[in-house]
Design a protein around this motif. Structure first.
Motif, mmCIF file in Angstrom:
data_model
loop_
_atom_site.group_PDB
_atom_site.id
_atom_site.type_symbol
_atom_site.label_atom_id
_atom_site.label_comp_id
_atom_site.label_asym_id
_atom_site.label_seq_id
_atom_site.Cartn_x
_atom_site.Cartn_y
_atom_site.Cartn_z
ATOM 1 N N LEU A 4 96.417 61.184 -63.662
ATOM 2 C CA LEU A 4 95.234 61.544 -62.893
ATOM 3 C C LEU A 4 94.247 60.401 -62.735
ATOM 4 O O LEU A 4 93.256 60.526 -62.028
ATOM 5 N N ASP A 5 94.504 59.285 -63.384
ATOM 6 C CA ASP A 5 93.594 58.151 -63.343
ATOM 7 C C ASP A 5 94.389 56.910 -63.770
ATOM 8 O O ASP A 5 95.413 57.025 -64.433
ATOM 9 N N TRP A 6 93.913 55.735 -63.405
ATOM 10 C CA TRP A 6 94.609 54.502 -63.777
ATOM 11 C C TRP A 6 94.553 54.238 -65.270
ATOM 12 O O TRP A 6 95.375 53.510 -65.806
ATOM 13 N N LEU A 17 89.962 46.267 -58.993
ATOM 14 C CA LEU A 17 90.902 45.490 -58.190
ATOM 15 C C LEU A 17 92.155 46.286 -57.843
ATOM 16 O O LEU A 17 92.619 46.244 -56.702
ATOM 17 N N VAL A 18 92.719 47.015 -58.799
ATOM 18 C CA VAL A 18 93.959 47.747 -58.537
ATOM 19 C C VAL A 18 93.711 48.927 -57.586
ATOM 20 O O VAL A 18 94.612 49.346 -56.861
ATOM 21 N N VAL A 19 92.486 49.413 -57.537
ATOM 22 C CA VAL A 19 92.160 50.507 -56.624
ATOM 23 C C VAL A 19 91.947 49.986 -55.202
ATOM 24 O O VAL A 19 92.379 50.620 -54.242
ATOM 25 N N HIS A 20 91.311 48.818 -55.053
ATOM 26 C CA HIS A 20 90.913 48.378 -53.712
ATOM 27 C C HIS A 20 91.741 47.236 -53.109
ATOM 28 O O HIS A 20 91.944 47.195 -51.899
ATOM 29 N N LEU A 21 92.217 46.310 -53.925
ATOM 30 C CA LEU A 21 92.923 45.149 -53.371
ATOM 31 C C LEU A 21 94.232 45.472 -52.660
ATOM 32 O O LEU A 21 94.505 44.880 -51.619
ATOM 33 N N THR A 69 104.626 47.341 -57.818
ATOM 34 C CA THR A 69 104.502 46.863 -56.448
ATOM 35 C C THR A 69 103.212 47.362 -55.793
ATOM 36 O O THR A 69 102.589 48.330 -56.248
ATOM 37 N N VAL A 70 102.853 46.715 -54.710
ATOM 38 C CA VAL A 70 101.686 47.112 -53.924
ATOM 39 C C VAL A 70 101.879 48.541 -53.402
ATOM 40 O O VAL A 70 100.954 49.352 -53.442
ATOM 41 N N GLY A 71 103.085 48.858 -52.937
ATOM 42 C CA GLY A 71 103.351 50.207 -52.426
ATOM 43 C C GLY A 71 103.153 51.270 -53.490
ATOM 44 O O GLY A 71 102.626 52.361 -53.218
ATOM 45 N N TYR A 72 103.567 50.968 -54.713
ATOM 46 C CA TYR A 72 103.373 51.885 -55.836
ATOM 47 C C TYR A 72 101.879 52.129 -56.049
ATOM 48 O O TYR A 72 101.428 53.263 -56.157
ATOM 49 N N CYS A 73 101.101 51.054 -56.081
ATOM 50 C CA CYS A 73 99.652 51.185 -56.293
ATOM 51 C C CYS A 73 98.985 51.939 -55.142
ATOM 52 O O CYS A 73 98.130 52.798 -55.375
ATOM 53 N N ARG A 74 99.376 51.631 -53.922
ATOM 54 C CA ARG A 74 98.785 52.318 -52.773
ATOM 55 C C ARG A 74 99.122 53.807 -52.805
ATOM 56 O O ARG A 74 98.273 54.648 -52.501
ATOM 57 N N ALA A 81 92.912 59.827 -54.467
ATOM 58 C CA ALA A 81 91.904 60.165 -53.457
ATOM 59 C C ALA A 81 92.060 61.614 -53.001
ATOM 60 O O ALA A 81 91.066 62.335 -52.833
ATOM 61 N N LEU A 82 93.303 62.050 -52.809
ATOM 62 C CA LEU A 82 93.555 63.437 -52.419
ATOM 63 C C LEU A 82 93.059 64.405 -53.490
ATOM 64 O O LEU A 82 92.421 65.415 -53.184
ATOM 65 N N LEU A 83 93.339 64.094 -54.746
ATOM 66 C CA LEU A 83 92.862 64.945 -55.843
ATOM 67 C C LEU A 83 91.336 65.006 -55.871
ATOM 68 O O LEU A 83 90.756 66.076 -56.070
ATOM 69 N N ARG A 84 90.670 63.871 -55.656
ATOM 70 C CA ARG A 84 89.202 63.863 -55.635
ATOM 71 C C ARG A 84 88.658 64.697 -54.480
ATOM 72 O O ARG A 84 87.678 65.434 -54.643
ATOM 73 N N ARG A 85 89.291 64.602 -53.302
ATOM 74 C CA ARG A 85 88.843 65.406 -52.145
ATOM 75 C C ARG A 85 89.009 66.891 -52.415
ATOM 76 O O ARG A 85 88.120 67.698 -52.126
ATOM 77 N N HIS A 86 90.165 67.274 -52.958
ATOM 78 C CA HIS A 86 90.398 68.681 -53.291
ATOM 79 C C HIS A 86 89.372 69.168 -54.308
ATOM 80 O O HIS A 86 88.839 70.261 -54.187
ATOM 81 N N SER A 87 89.115 68.345 -55.317
ATOM 82 C CA SER A 87 88.173 68.722 -56.360
ATOM 83 C C SER A 87 86.769 68.887 -55.786
ATOM 84 O O SER A 87 86.074 69.869 -56.083
ATOM 85 N N ALA A 88 86.333 67.940 -54.951
ATOM 86 C CA ALA A 88 84.994 68.005 -54.351
ATOM 87 C C ALA A 88 84.845 69.228 -53.455
ATOM 88 O O ALA A 88 83.768 69.818 -53.371
ATOM 89 N N ALA A 89 85.939 69.625 -52.797
ATOM 90 C CA ALA A 89 85.908 70.792 -51.915
ATOM 91 C C ALA A 89 86.099 72.096 -52.681
ATOM 92 O O ALA A 89 86.008 73.182 -52.098
#
Length: 163
Positions: A4-6, A17-21, A69-74, A81-89
């Motif tokens: 659920l979190d890094w 960095l791992v969240v945004h780069l 890999t970058v794809g794994y991180c993305r 992000a989906l979990l955060r949106r669901h939680s906020a809603a």
């Protein structure tokens, strides 16, 4: 994904960095999804320690590190992000019962953050925090910790009429 979190990825800067780069550098075409952030191939101290304790078939899980890999991180970042949106809603992922076992001694994930983020999964949750268990609570070095984790799980399964 890393749950659920890094977790403990090397501090706040590393986590930032791992969240945004990965997405930024993919958009700029510096990286692609196959680009390796961390190379693999060397022996995994964690897997070797686990192997020395349980002597499992090495064909069943790797004893070496695998690339990140970058794809794994993305992909992980999209799920987070989906979990955060669901939680906020206030929209749960499930209304079915589930249990989360964490450890104060986890060297991979932050147990407190995992407990907080578990709320996004659904309302019918049971959160159990063990002291001094390994990241994989069922593979802890201390047999008493493993037995405690199994006992908590058994009790939860019975309380939900699954066992």
């Amino acid at each position: 994904s890393p749950f659920l979190d890094w977790g403990w990825v090397g501090g706040r800067l590393s986590k930032l960095l791992v969240v945004h780069l990965p997405s930024l550098l993919t958009k700029l075409r510096v990286w692609n999804d196959e680009s390796e952030i961390l190379g693999g191939g060397g022996p995994s101290a964690w897997a070797l320690q686990l192997f020395s304790q349980y002597n499992f078939d090495p064909d069943s899980r790797p004893l070496f590190t695998v690339p990140v890999t970058v794809g794994y991180c993305r992909g992980i970042n999209r799920v987070h992000a989906l979990l955060r949106r669901h939680s906020a809603a206030g929209a749960p992922i499930t209304i079915k019962p589930f249990v989360v076992l964490t450890s104060k001694g986890d060297d991979v994930l932050n147990g407190d953050e995992t407990m907080i983020h578990a709320h996004a999964i659904g309302p019918n949750r049971t959160l159990i925090e063990l002291n001094y268990a390994r990241h994989d609570v069922f593979a802890s070095a201390d047999n008493e910790v493993v037995h405690a984790a199994l006992a908590y799980l058994r009790t939860w399964l019975k309380s939900q009429h699954f066992a």
